[in-house]
Enzyme design. Structure first.
Site, short mmCIF file in Angstrom:
data_model
loop_
_atom_site.label_atom_id
_atom_site.label_comp_id
_atom_site.label_asym_id
_atom_site.label_seq_id
_atom_site.Cartn_x
_atom_site.Cartn_y
_atom_site.Cartn_z
N MET A 117 50.31 25.77 54.49
CA MET A 117 50.65 25.32 53.13
C MET A 117 52.15 25.05 53.05
O MET A 117 52.96 25.95 53.31
CB MET A 117 50.24 26.37 52.10
CG MET A 117 48.72 26.53 51.98
SD MET A 117 48.21 27.80 50.80
CE MET A 117 48.52 29.28 51.77
N CYS A 139 46.14 16.28 54.47
CA CYS A 139 47.13 16.34 53.39
C CYS A 139 47.16 15.01 52.63
O CYS A 139 47.30 13.95 53.25
CB CYS A 139 48.51 16.67 53.95
SG CYS A 139 49.78 16.78 52.66
N GLY A 192 38.87 25.60 51.29
CA GLY A 192 38.90 25.03 49.95
C GLY A 192 38.31 25.93 48.89
O GLY A 192 37.10 26.11 48.85
#
Length: 345
Positions: free
Chosen positions: A30, A112, A224
């Site tokens: 992240m 991304c 997710g």
């Protein structure tokens, strides 16, 4: 540091012999979050989870400050380097750098959706170019002996989640790539911001499960929106592993609870985790780092417990000081305990 690393290695080997794999639990790469300080902290909570760097572009690896971009502590193993890019030769050279530095895995970002990634022709937009992704993966695999894996979406924009995803995986699999981390949400590259894309369109876990049934020989990790133990149990019944994202960051103790669920690792005491973090903090402060660069990752450690707000507030107010040291964390812990005692009275 070395002692901690050896303990983690021994634990990892024990669980591998028992048939448990680091890929069963991982923390997502992240941007602006999973830096080396975050990963070291997460390792204290989850000795067996696979950790990932923030995405680093291949040109940055080849021409940038490698110590800043790629440095990691031995205690972080198993740790993967996530690369961004679309030029096979550059990616191969960057993968070789990562392998030489000791990373356990090279992961290619094909998920991304940010504008910066799209302008560079990599990230989620590569879902439209499976042949190019295959060339990139083949080049990286030829350059290194460690695993090369792919993190992707179930599709982008108007792609068909069945035919196009299957074609993508089939094409990349032909290179010998056997591990796919799949974010169970389409990436909308037109009309949605990256922030909006975290909620829209809806997650489609069933499509990831079906991918595992279609390619049973592959390792399929689902990513997710995973937040609870119940969700982890359900995913592990139908996929090979789970990758946690924002939950692991904002509620880090949840990571320890899920590690305990999967690997049977004893649940750590939160205060003891911070005590174990102290030598690391003091070593980095001695090198000129600021406490706030590390403490920002531990703000959520007591999430949901009495006194958590007082703990977070003190860290937020004091850790930015130039002279801030571990005493600020000790004070925050003491304040939390005092606040908890007052609430219980």
């Amino acid at each position: 540091m070395d002692e901690i690393s050896q303990v983690d290695k021994n634990q990892e080997n024990t669980h591998c012999r028992a048939g448990l794999r680091p890929s069963m639990l991982s923390v997502a790469p992240m941007m602006d979050w999973t830096d080396r300080h975050c990963r070291y902290f997460h390792r204290l909570l989850a000795p067996h989870a696979r950790l990932y760097t923030e995405m680093v572009t291949a040109p940055a690896v080849l021409h940038g400050d490698r110590a800043r971009l790629l440095g990691f502590d031995p205690a972080e193993h198993p740790v993967a380097l996530q690369l961004g890019g679309a030029e096979p030769r550059d990616l191969a050279d960057a993968a070789r750098v990562g392998a030489d530095l000791g990373y356990d895995e090279i992961n290619l970002n094909v998920g991304c959706p940010s504008d910066r990634v799209q302008s560079g022709r990599f990230g989620a937009c590569l879902m439209r170019e499976p042949a190019l992704v295959a060339d990139c993966v083949a080049s990286m695999r030829a350059a290194v002996s460690i695993p090369v894996t792919v993190k992707c979406r179930i599709g982008v924009d108007e792609q068909d989640e069945d035919a196009d995803l299957e074609r993508f995986v089939e094409t990349v699999r032909a290179t010998g790539c056997s591990v796919f981390v799949v974010h169970a949400r389409k990436a909308w590259l037109e009309g949605l911001s990256p922030k909006e894309n975290r909620e829209v369109p809806p997650l489609n876990y069933e499509r990831v499960y079906r991918l595992k049934r279609e390619f049973p020989e592959l390792t399929i990790v689902v990513n997710g929106g995973i937040a609870t133990l119940a969700e982890v149990r359900e995913h592990l019944r139908q996929a090979d592993g789970v990758m946690l994202g924002r939950t692991a960051y904002h509620e880090p103790y949840r990571l320890a609870e899920i590690e305990h669920e999967i690997f049977g690792t004893p649940l750590p005491d939160r205060d003891e985790v911070l005590a174990r973090l102290r030598p690391y903090i003091e070593a980095h402060l001695a090198r000129g780092d600021r406490l706030q660069h590390i403490s920002r990752h531990i703000l959520g450690l007591y999430q949901g417990l009495p006194g958590a707000r007082a703990y977070r507030r003190l860290l937020s107010e004091q850790a930015h000081r130039a002279d801030a040291g571990y005493d600020v964390i000790k004070h925050a812990i003491a304040l939390r305990h005092g606040d908890r005692a007052r609430q219980a009275a």
